[in-house]
Design a protein around this motif. Structure first.
Motif, short mmCIF file in Angstrom:
data_model
loop_
_atom_site.label_atom_id
_atom_site.label_comp_id
_atom_site.label_asym_id
_atom_site.label_seq_id
_atom_site.Cartn_x
_atom_site.Cartn_y
_atom_site.Cartn_z
N LEU A 1 0.55 -1.32 -0.15
CA LEU A 1 -0.23 0.13 -0.10
C LEU A 1 0.48 1.40 -0.15
CD1 LEU A 1 -2.91 -1.00 2.01
CD2 LEU A 1 -3.28 -0.19 0.13
N ILE A 2 1.86 1.58 0.44
CA ILE A 2 2.61 2.26 0.82
C ILE A 2 3.96 3.47 0.00
CG2 ILE A 2 3.99 3.44 2.55
CD1 ILE A 2 2.56 2.20 4.62
N LEU A 3 4.33 1.21 0.02
CA LEU A 3 5.55 1.58 -1.20
C LEU A 3 5.67 2.48 -2.59
CD1 LEU A 3 8.52 1.21 -0.68
CD2 LEU A 3 8.83 -0.92 -1.89
N PRO A 4 4.33 2.47 -3.38
CA PRO A 4 4.00 2.62 -4.77
C PRO A 4 4.83 4.13 -4.63
CG PRO A 4 3.21 1.37 -4.81
CD PRO A 4 3.69 1.12 -3.19
N ILE A 5 4.28 4.68 -3.65
CA ILE A 5 4.47 6.61 -3.84
C ILE A 5 5.50 6.76 -3.94
CG2 ILE A 5 2.79 8.17 -2.69
CD1 ILE A 5 0.58 7.07 -1.76
N LEU B 1 7.60 6.63 -6.77
CA LEU B 1 7.56 7.08 -7.92
C LEU B 1 8.31 8.50 -7.66
CD1 LEU B 1 5.47 8.15 -10.85
CD2 LEU B 1 3.40 8.35 -9.03
N ILE B 2 7.47 9.01 -6.44
CA ILE B 2 8.66 10.43 -6.14
C ILE B 2 9.78 10.56 -6.55
CG2 ILE B 2 8.67 12.03 -3.90
CD1 ILE B 2 5.54 11.45 -3.37
N MET B 3 10.51 9.33 -5.66
CA MET B 3 11.88 9.39 -6.23
C MET B 3 12.08 9.36 -7.92
SD MET B 3 13.04 7.27 -2.57
CE MET B 3 13.62 5.96 -3.99
N GLU B 4 11.61 8.31 -8.16
CA GLU B 4 11.91 8.13 -10.04
C GLU B 4 11.60 10.12 -10.58
OE1 GLU B 4 13.03 6.81 -13.19
OE2 GLU B 4 13.18 5.57 -11.17
N ILE C 1 3.44 4.04 -10.80
CA ILE C 1 1.29 4.54 -11.74
C ILE C 1 0.90 3.02 -11.41
CG2 ILE C 1 0.58 5.40 -13.67
CD1 ILE C 1 3.30 7.68 -13.77
N LEU C 2 0.97 1.80 -12.48
CA LEU C 2 -0.14 1.05 -12.89
C LEU C 2 -0.56 0.91 -11.25
CD1 LEU C 2 1.35 -0.52 -16.40
CD2 LEU C 2 -0.78 1.37 -15.77
N ILE D 1 -2.58 2.91 -9.11
CA ILE D 1 -3.73 2.27 -10.12
C ILE D 1 -4.86 0.90 -9.92
CG2 ILE D 1 -5.63 2.36 -12.57
CD1 ILE D 1 -3.35 4.33 -13.46
N GLY D 2 -3.96 0.30 -9.28
CA GLY D 2 -3.63 -1.15 -9.53
C GLY D 2 -4.94 -1.14 -7.88
N LEU D 3 -4.18 -0.01 -7.27
CA LEU D 3 -4.67 -0.38 -5.51
C LEU D 3 -5.80 0.38 -5.55
CD1 LEU D 3 -1.28 0.41 -3.64
CD2 LEU D 3 -2.08 -1.66 -3.40
#
Length: 141
Positions: A18-22, A25-28, A46-47, A50-52
């Motif tokens: 739940l937490i890791l994608p954000i 994405l910011i670091m990228e 991003i995908l 969207i999936g979450l």
């Protein structure tokens, strides 16, 4: 469905998803000034986000609790790790969810749920032994 009895491990995995994608994405976006260069590395978080959102994060949070065995009802005599159990899961203020499940233990803490639709007629035969062993992993009376 593959499951575990280690609540901490399951919580770390679910909260991490739940937490890791954000932050990824910011670091990228901060690391690369050129937005078109590594498009695939930006597309994966991003995908995932969207999936979450599609799967509903609250639904994922409510499934963090692990199923705990109250009683072992049947054991397969040929495969001792194949069992039928009465299991319960704490769902907070709503009490406990209950199920009778046919499970196959891979180890002491990891198992595969073969069927959640328990029916006595499927287990009549010479392979199954009724034990009704009370484990009470929740410690309820």
């Amino acid at each position: 469905m593959f499951q575990t009895k280690i609540g901490f491990l399951k919580a770390v995995i679910y909260y991490g998803i739940l937490i890791l994608p954000i932050p990824l994405l910011i670091m990228e976006f901060k690391a690369n000034r050129n937005l078109s260069e590594p498009i695939l590395r930006k597309l994966i978080p991003i995908l995932t986000i969207i999936g979450l959102i599609y799967l509903n994060p609250l639904n994922i949070l409510f499934n963090v609790a692990t199923w705990k065995t109250k009683t072992i009802e049947l054991i397969n005599e040929n495969k001792r790790s194949h069992k039928v159990e009465f299991q319960m899961k704490d769902i907070g203020a709503l009490g406990y969810a209950k199920r009778k499940a046919e499970v196959y233990y891979l180890t002491k803490y990891f198992y595969v749920v073969l069927s959640e639709n328990y029916d006595d007629r499927n287990f009549i035969g010479t392979d199954w032994k009724r034990v009704n062993q009370n484990l009470n992993e929740f410690g309820l009376k």
